[in-house]
Structure formats: structure tokens, C-alpha cells
Design an enzyme around this catalytic site. Structure first.
Site, PDB file in Angstrom:
ATOM      1  N   ILE A 287       5.526   1.079   4.863  1.00  0.00           N
ATOM      2  CA  ILE A 287       5.937   1.894   4.144  1.00  0.00           C
ATOM      3  C   ILE A 287       5.422   3.413   3.450  1.00  0.00           C
ATOM      4  CG2 ILE A 287       6.859  -0.697   2.872  1.00  0.00           C
ATOM      5  CD1 ILE A 287       4.797   0.101   0.778  1.00  0.00           C
ATOM      6  N   SER A 288       5.935   4.172   2.361  1.00  0.00           N
ATOM      7  CA  SER A 288       5.384   5.153   1.803  1.00  0.00           C
ATOM      8  C   SER A 288       4.563   5.708   3.388  1.00  0.00           C
ATOM      9  CB  SER A 288       4.685   5.278   0.958  1.00  0.00           C
ATOM     10  OG  SER A 288       3.953   6.142   0.167  1.00  0.00           O
TER      11      SER A 288
END
Length: 714
Positions: free
Chosen positions: A309-310
């Protein structure tokens, strides 16, 4: 625990005919011929630790689902000298919780969590995962990179159906920063390959010259030598001068390595995959007549999904773009940070309107947010948003009018024109929206400003991208512990000892604050510092300095801009099946600067060969963990659903496509249903709040992606 100095022995697996044929073909035609499973040259000594799945495990460090749900982990026996095992346990606890809403009402234990099985069903038990963990540094021989790589192999790994996912750390975290993504793989019997990508939570304590080791324990820089996970690299004379001028400061790896680690995030993610293959073949590979392990598990017979993620998701995308050897089979990421080309030549349309500003880099839009977000948080139109009232009390009181002073300072700098604080705040809010934030992001600005998200990220990335040393004090910023009045003071020794576990690598974190060295009254915590005008205005001068690095033309600006250019993506995923999910309301990584234009760029570059599906989730934003803070941030619970559910579904979809030929879901908007109710006590989430991905979305939800253009339905 043991240190790999020689390859361990293992049992030859019984492979089914199809897999065996593929393996034999890859190995030259017989089980006694073919490439030797050589350890990659960039890997240092490998530490191997097995966990029984009862007293300790890969996923929860022995805490189980209930232990992860607890607000704090078990204490250290000696808070000043936590052991490596204790730090690991605390790091898994902290990093898992930092990514997710840990409340039962928010979905923990029902929709996700260690006790939710691979089919998404809650089951009895604590969800512990037995297996073996391998950790090593990847380095170029200098001892300066020392990127931590980790491979977890669950006891359920099946060499007859081999699979692996990546879980590169998100943000600026350490190697356990991707543990909530790794959970998907561990539950399915897949190996998980992690990388801290050259970041981490434990700093170099410059005052006392102590550094973290790979396992999080600390020692002197001299004793650590090349074994340090991070050393700021100052000479003895430089360190002495630095401490005399600015005592009690810290250097963090992401900000101060001087290497612009982001340019290598794809490379280090690929290295984690290579490490994974090496480990798996040492355990399960065929042997030749000399007893040497062969490369039996290969890309020809193993499913590998790049995920996270991110920033970790951005690293997965970078790895897929750079993967010229077919190490990665597919990609499934959530809310990725994606640096687009300077002139991507793409358009983004939402409904009937074209989004005017798209595809800016993270340091660009974050330095913009850093200027305007604290002022925008005071806008009357968002006064009912989560933490807006708390923000006004803490940052706009008569005793400490920091945010109103920021509004006035922006007007003084010619960046706002309205004559009242309310008018300036509404103007600042509109500027953010005009620069690419969705209207749905408006309700998030107050809480993000209160948590100092934009200044923290802006300072870290500006330092990293420009390869600044800690001694440069870029734009006057430094990192230190501070007293209640903001004055710099020594950090509590116990806090420093545990920063490997509790720190997120991007201060403010773990008691280390962002400091303005150039305050009129001397060095002080950034938001409390006083400007040359004599007013506390949240260090407007520092924010303007950071912004000029992005927009300016002087030497410092050109240095940062050159670093940015090293991190830009190409859009070429090499035909890999990919699902990107992103929350429409994301205020940290706005969709029109990241996933939306990247999807358009990918189709422009790959054309009909593109296998990218983009899923935009309504009522979802960047920080699932904030939903789980109803007492602190009431209103997140009533407004937002966990995006993590859709990362898991993206992984499911890519795996089913690769393993069983099931079609990927088409690009679409998923229209979730907020929990509603009273802020702070929203009703419990149900499956109805988070509808599944549609194989073929309804016309009103279908996202149209063409070469260089993307159209998102309202």
C-alpha cells in the site's frame, strides 16, 4: 535462530508432472543439471528463525488476533535494552495496527484480521502462522545502503503450488511495515518478500552517536561499523561541530541517507523477490549429484504478485516496470504513490468535467498542502468534519492562533486575497481542490493538519530527493524531542530504545518532533515556532522554502528536481495483470495525481496489451487506522469504510486470474455504503457496506480508460 553461513539441507519435494516438467525445462532438462541456486551477491549474512505458530509466529509475533487488538503489546523486560525478539513483537504490533481499523465495529475480526481465513470468513482461533523468517541486508559493499530484506515462508507453503507476494514497507517504515499486506500471502501458504526500501523508524542518535542494527537493537556507531542499519555518515569533526551547534538531534534514514532511496524502491523490491526465490530453492529445490541446490522454483512455475500500500504500492509498481526477467507475475496494490513523467500527456475526467491539474509528484502536491491545509482546516464549510472543532480549539484559540496566523501570513505573501480568516480559509480550501484534491477530501484536511502529516512528509521527501545531509538542516528543519513549550530536549532513553518498533520513520514519531531551527526565539517545535514577524504562524517561512525547492530555479531547487526525475514512472507494466485500488477521498495521495493518471498513462504506453484494472472506492481514504479512533476522530467511523478490504479483493482477483484464468474485474467505481449513525459510535460494519468488485460493472460505475485518457463516473 541461526545465521546462514552455508546452505542448509532440505528435502526434495514431490512435484506434480506439469510443475516438474516446467522446473526441469528451466533447469536444463534433468534434475541433476541446470543453474545452481547461488546466493545473490548483494546479500549479506542471512539470519534464519523458525516460529512454531503457538508461542511465536510469522504474522502476529505470538500475540494472535486478540493480542494485536490490544492497545499496547506486552512490555519489555528491560525498557532500556529491549531484546531483538521483543522489538520484533512490538514492531509487528505497531505496524499492523498502524495500517488498519482495529475495532470490531469497523471490521477487524469480521472482514479482515488474523482470524479471518483465506476465503474471508471468520474462524475460531488466534490466526497465528507457523513458519520461518529470513532476514538480510542488501548492500553494494559500502555498508551505506543496508536495505533490510525479509522473506517469510509459512509452514503451509506448498512447493507443488508455489506462490509469493511482495509486501514492501509503506511510508517510511521499517521492514515490518508491510505486515498487514503480508497477511494475505501467509494465509494462503505463499511466501512473502519484504523490503524496508531504505527507510525505517530507528534513527542515528547524533548526540550520543548510537545507531540501530538490523534487528532494531542499538549500539555505538563505532561498534556497529558496516552492520549499522543506518549511519548519517558524518566525520568525527562534522559530528562534533553539529552537536555543538544543534544538540540532541536525530537523523533518519529516509530523510538523511543522502541516496535518494526512492529511485531504488523498484530495485529493492525486486531484490526481495530474488531473495525469496533463493530461500525457497534452498528449502525445496532439486539437488545435483554434488548435493548443490538448483533453481527449481522459477518464474516459469511460481506465481509472484507484487503488492503493498501507499509508497510500498508505488514500489511494487516500480518493480513491475523494471522487471525485465519476468520475476513478477502480476500486481495488486492499494493507494499507491506514483511519480508520473513531467509531461505525461494524459487527461482525467470526472463526470462531465476535466480535472485541470493532474499527475503532480508527491513532493509537489505535499508542499502545496503544507502551505494551505492548516488554513483550509478553518473553513466554515468543513466545520462539521472530523476533528475540525478540535483543530480550532488547539490551533486557532485566542491564546495560540497558529492557524489564523498562517492564513494571514499567506495573504501577506500574496497567496491569498480575502480579508478575513474565514474568507482566507475558504479560499485556501478552494485552492487545494483546484490543485487536484477531490471535493470528498475536504472533510479530511482538519485531521491531517492536526497530525502534521503534510509538514512531516514534505520535510522527509525534500531531504531525501535532494540528497541533503542532516548537517544541511534543509530549510531550517531538524528532528529532536521537545518539551511542552516546544524547546528542544533530550529524548527519553526508553523511547529511543523502542523506536525501531514504534517509529514510522517520518517525524513527528515516537517522541521525536519536527523542529524549526530558525524561529525568532530559537529552535523550537515547528508548529509552535515564532516567525520574524513575532507571531506563531506554523513556520510559514519554512513551508515557503520547501515549496520553492519544487518550483524554483536555484541550485537547491535544481538538486531536488533532479532527484524527482530519478523517481518518475514510465507507465509500462510489461503486460502484467494488475489491479490498483484507491479511495476517492484520499487526501494524502489524491487520486488525480496518482492512480487515475497512471492508468491513463499505462494505456497510452501499452495500448491493447495493457492488463491494468483501476478500481476507485467511494467513502474510502488513506488511513484506515483513523477510522478505528472514534474517541479521537469521531466522524471517520460514520463516513469511511476500510480500503484494506479492497486490497485483499484485488489480491484475490489477480491470484485467481494467474492461477485459474479467471478474468480480472473491469475498471470501475465501487459505491460503498457508509456506516452512518452518530460520530464516534457508528453501527457495526456489515458486508453490505463494502460490496464486492463487479466482474462487469453497471454503466454508471464503469471507468473508461483509453490511450492517455481516463473518464471516471461521478
Amino acid at each position: 535462530m541461526k545465521l546462514w553461513m552455508t546452505p542448509p539441507a532440505g528435502l526434495r519435494p514431490l512435484l506434480p508432472a506439469a510443475l516438474a516438467a516446467a522446473a526441469l525445462a528451466a533447469c536444463g532438462g534433468s534434475d541433476s543439471e541446470g543453474p545452481i541456486n547461488a546466493k545473490p551477491g548483494y546479500l549479506g549474512p542471512i539470519t534464519e528463525t523458525s516460529y512454531d505458530g503457538a508461542t511465536d509466529d510469522l504474522l502476529t509475533a505470538g500475540l494472535g488476533a486478540s493480542g494485536l487488538a490490544a492497545a499496547v503489546p506486552p512490555p519489555y523486560a528491560d525498557p532500556l535494552k529491549p531484546t531483538a525478539a521483543e522489538l520484533r513483537r512490538a514492531a509487528i504490533h505497531a505496524n499492523y495496527r498502524a495500517m488498519l481499523d482495529m475495532t470490531a465495529a469497523g471490521g477487524y475480526g469480521l472482514l479482515y484480521g488474523p482470524n479471518v481465513d483465506a476465503q474471508g470468513k471468520p474462524v475460531a482461533g488466534e490466526g497465528k502462522v507457523a513458519g520461518t523468517e529470513y532476514i538480510a541486508f542488501a548492500d553494494d559493499g559500502s555498508g551505506r545502503k543496508n536495505v533490510t530484506l525479509m522473506v517469510q515462508v509459512p509452514a503451509s507453503f506448498n512447493p507443488q503450488k508455489p506462490c509469493m507476494i511482495t509486501a514492501t514497507a509503506s511510508g517510511s517504515r521499517g521492514v515490518y511495515g508491510g505486515i498487514s499486506t503480508g497477511e494475505w500471502g501467509l494465509k494462503r501458504g505463499c511466501a512473502v518478500a519484504y523490503s524496508d526500501k531504505g527507510t525505517g523508524g530507528a534513527p542515528h542518535d547524533l548526540q550520543n552517536d548510537t545507531v540501530p542494527l538490523m534487528d532494531g537493537t542499538r549500539t555505538t556507531a563505532t561498534a556497529a561499523g558496516r552492520r549499522a542499519a543506518f549511519n548519517a555518515g558524518l566525520t568525527s569533526a562534522e559530528l562534533a561541530a553539529f552537536n555543538t551547534a544543534t544538540p540532541n538531534r536525530f537523523a533518519f534514514k529516509h530523510a538523511h541517507s543522502g541516496q535518494n532511496s526512492e529511485k531504488d524502491w523498484g530495485t529493492t523490491t525486486l531484490q526481495a523477490v530474488e531473495f525469496g526465490y533463493y530461500v525457497l530453492n534452498q528449502r525445496y529445490g532439486d539437488t545435483n549429484a554434488a548435493g548443490e541446490r538448483l533453481k527449481t522454483l522459477t518464474p516459469a512455475n511460481t506465481i509472484v504478485i507484487a503488492s503493498s500500500i501507499s509508497n510500498g504500492g508505488g514500489a511494487a509498481i516500480a518493480a513491475a516496470e523494471q522487471d525485465t526477467r519476468g520475476l513478477i507475475s502480476g500486481v495488486a496494490v492499494s493507494e499507491p504513490a506514483l511519480e508520473l513523467p513531467a509531461n505525461p500527456g494524459v487527461t482525467v475526467r470526472r463526470g462531465t468535467a476535466e480535472v485541470p491539474v493532474v499527475g503532480k509528484t508527491l513532493v509537489d502536491f505535499t508542499t502545496y498542502a503544507n502551505l494551505f491545509q492548516a488554513c483550509a482546516a478553518l473553513a466554515p464549510s468543513v466545520s462539521a468534519s472530523p476533528y475540525a472543532a478540535g483543530f480550532a480549539t488547539g490551533f486557532a484559540s485566542a491564546a495560540l492562533p497558529i492557524a489564523p496566523n498562517r492564513c494571514a501570513a499567506l495573504r501577506g505573501a500574496g497567496l491569498l486575497t480575502a480579508g478575513t480568516t474565514a474568507g482566507q480559509a475558504e479560499e485556501a480550501l478552494q485552492k487545494l481542490q483546484a490543485y487536484g484534491w477531490e471535493p470528498e477530501s475536504n472533510d479530511l484536511h482538519a485531521s491531517l493538519a492536526a497530525f502534521e502529516v503534510a509538514p512531516a512528509v514534505a520535510v522527509t521527501f525534500a531531504n531525501s530527493l535532494s540528497r541533503s545531509s542532516v548537517k544541511d538542516h534543509l530549510c531550517g528543519y531538524s528532528y529532536a524531542a521537545t518539551a511542552a513549550n516546544g524547546a528542544v530536549e533530550p529524548l527519553a532513553p526508553a523511547a529511543l530504545a523502542g523506536l525501531f518498533a514504534t517509529g514510522n520513520g517520518v517525524p513527528p514519531t515516537g517522541g521525536v518532533q519536527l523542529v524549526n531551527n530558525r524561529g525568532k526565539l530559537g529552535p523550537v517545535r515547528d508548529f509552535l515556532s515564532v516567525s520574524e514577524s513575532g507571531l506563531p504562524d506554523w513556520n510559514t517561512a519554512g513551508a515557503l522554502c520547501l515549496r520553492r525547492l519544487v518550483t524554483g530555479t536555484d541550485t537547491a531547487a535544481r538538486q531536488l528536481q533532479a532527484g524527482v526525475d530519478e523517481t518518475r514512472r514510465t507507465g509500462n507494466l510489461r503486460g502484467k495483470p494488475t489491479v490498483i485500488v484507491h479511495g476517492r477521498a484520499d487526501a494524502l495521495l489524491p487520486v488525480s495525481h496518482t492512480s487515475r493518471p497512471y492508468a491513463a498513462l499505462n494505456r497510452k504506453v501499452e495500448g491493447p496489451a495493457s492488463k491494468l484494472s483501476y478500481v476507485e472506492v467511494t467513502n474510502a481514504q488513506h488511513f484506515d487506522s483513523f477510522i478505528g479512533l472514534p474517541a479521537v476522530l469521531p466522524g471517520y467511523d460514520t463516513r469511511y469504510v476500510p480500503l484494506h478490504v479492497y486490497l485483499n479483493r484485488a489480491l484475490d482477483a489477480v491470484y485467481e486470474h494467474l492461477a485459474n484464468g479467471k478474468a480480472l474485474p473491469a475498471s470501475q467505481v465501487v459505491r460503498t455504503v457508509p456506516r452512518g449513525g452518530v460520530p464516534g459510535s457508528a453501527p457495526a460494519i456489515t458486508a453490505g457496506n463494502v460490496p464486492p468488485l463487479a466482474s462487469t460493472p453497471a454503466p454508471g460505475n464503469a471507468i473508461a480508460v483509453t490511450a492517455g485518457a481516463i473518464a471516471i463516473p461521478d
